[in-house]
Design a protein around this motif. Structure first.
Motif: not given
Length: 310
Positions: A277-293
């Motif tokens: 779960s913690l790994s998925a949270a870090v990966g989701l955070m990265k994906s969301v920020i990349s999409f915004i950028l």
């Protein structure tokens, strides 16, 4: 007498276009299915970021914890150093991947000897075709403690350096080796863009007294600016991806301080420590920020440089 119904001209025209393009739509079906199964299907697993997930309980029976995993992510003692390492490495790669190929392309464009130019292009482009599995072995042979680089240093009377175990040298090696490997691709793109510059503009500038540097600065670079912007926009989406395969092949616990990135953190949390779960949270955070950028960079490129993809 009953009159025949007349089909609207636009409807029949659209029907003809669809029939003509039908084979192309059919050719797209395998690629679309592949993307749905292997790209969009696994996105269901993102629910792990909001659960206390264990494989034995599955998604249905794992308890929901809301944003607790994201709070735990921000509380990790190494999280912000990992973010810093990722940004330093990825931004350095983005800048040098544009700057170095652009300079080489401008220099090669000035070469008169066509045979030398073709050989140089092949030499610069060759590393692009090598996988990181091969490049990792080459770099380890070069920079390990008893490798070729240290042998040269000792022959010059200098001390050996533990390049792959030094927090100072490791990010430098990662950045420069990535630029060396991938610069040939952008170099070819820039060379193709430079060939589209109208020679008459350079000839007119030369008649007005402009030297080669002035012609490059005032004619060549403004002409190929859309290509540079396009490559920059496409690369900003990976600003939080500093190169998992490259770093995984080169790094070790001695350089976690300067070489640990978001992707390697996700790997260790999920596959090594089984904190799914913690790994998925870090990966989701990265994906969301990349999409915004990506969205922001595209809007800036559209407004400032009149660049559009669709």
């Amino acid at each position: 007498m009953a009159q025949k119904a007349v089909k609207p001209l636009g409807l029949s025209k659209n029907k003809g276009i669809f029939r003509r393009e039908l084979p192309f739509y059919l050719m797209l079906i395998p690629g679309v299915l592949f993307a749905l199964v292997f790209s969009y299907g696994p996105m269901f697993g993102l629910v792990m970021a909001f659960q206390d997930f264990t494989p034995l309980k599955s998604f249905e029976n794992s308890p929901w914890v809301g944003l607790q995993n994201f709070r735990d992510m921000l509380a990790l003692p190494t999280f912000w150093s990992v973010v810093r390492n990722t940004l330093v490495i990825s931004l350095s790669k983005i800048v040098l991947r544009l700057l170095v190929p652009l300079v080489i392309a401008l220099l090669l464009n000035e070469v008169i000897n066509e045979k030398f130019k073709r050989v140089a292009q092949s030499v610069f482009f060759l590393p692009y075709f090598l996988s990181w599995a091969v490049m990792g072995g080459i770099l380890r042979s070069l920079f390990q403690y008893d490798g070729m680089v240290n042998s040269v240093l000792t022959s010059l009377g200098m001390e050996r350096i533990m390049f792959l175990g030094s927090n100072t040298w490791f990010p430098i090696i990662v950045i420069l080796s990535d630029v060396w490997k991938d610069m040939g691709y952008n170099m070819i793109i820039f060379l193709a863009a430079i060939t589209n510059v109208d020679p008459a503009l350079n000839e007119s500038a030369a008649l007005d007294g402009a030297n080669r540097w002035q012609q490059i600065w005032n004619i060549t670079l403004p002409t190929i600016r859309p290509i540079v912007v396009m490559l920059l926009v496409l690369s900003l989406g990976s600003v939080l991806s500093a190169g998992l395969d490259q770093v995984m092949l080169l790094y070790n616990p001695m350089v976690y301080e300067s070489g640990d990135i978001i992707d390697t953190l996700v790997y260790r949390l999920g596959l090594v420590n089984h904190q799914w779960s913690l790994s998925a949270a870090v990966g989701l955070m990265k994906s969301v920020i990349s999409f915004i950028l990506v969205v922001l960079s595209y809007r800036v490129a559209t407004k400032r440089f009149d660049y559009q993809v669709f």
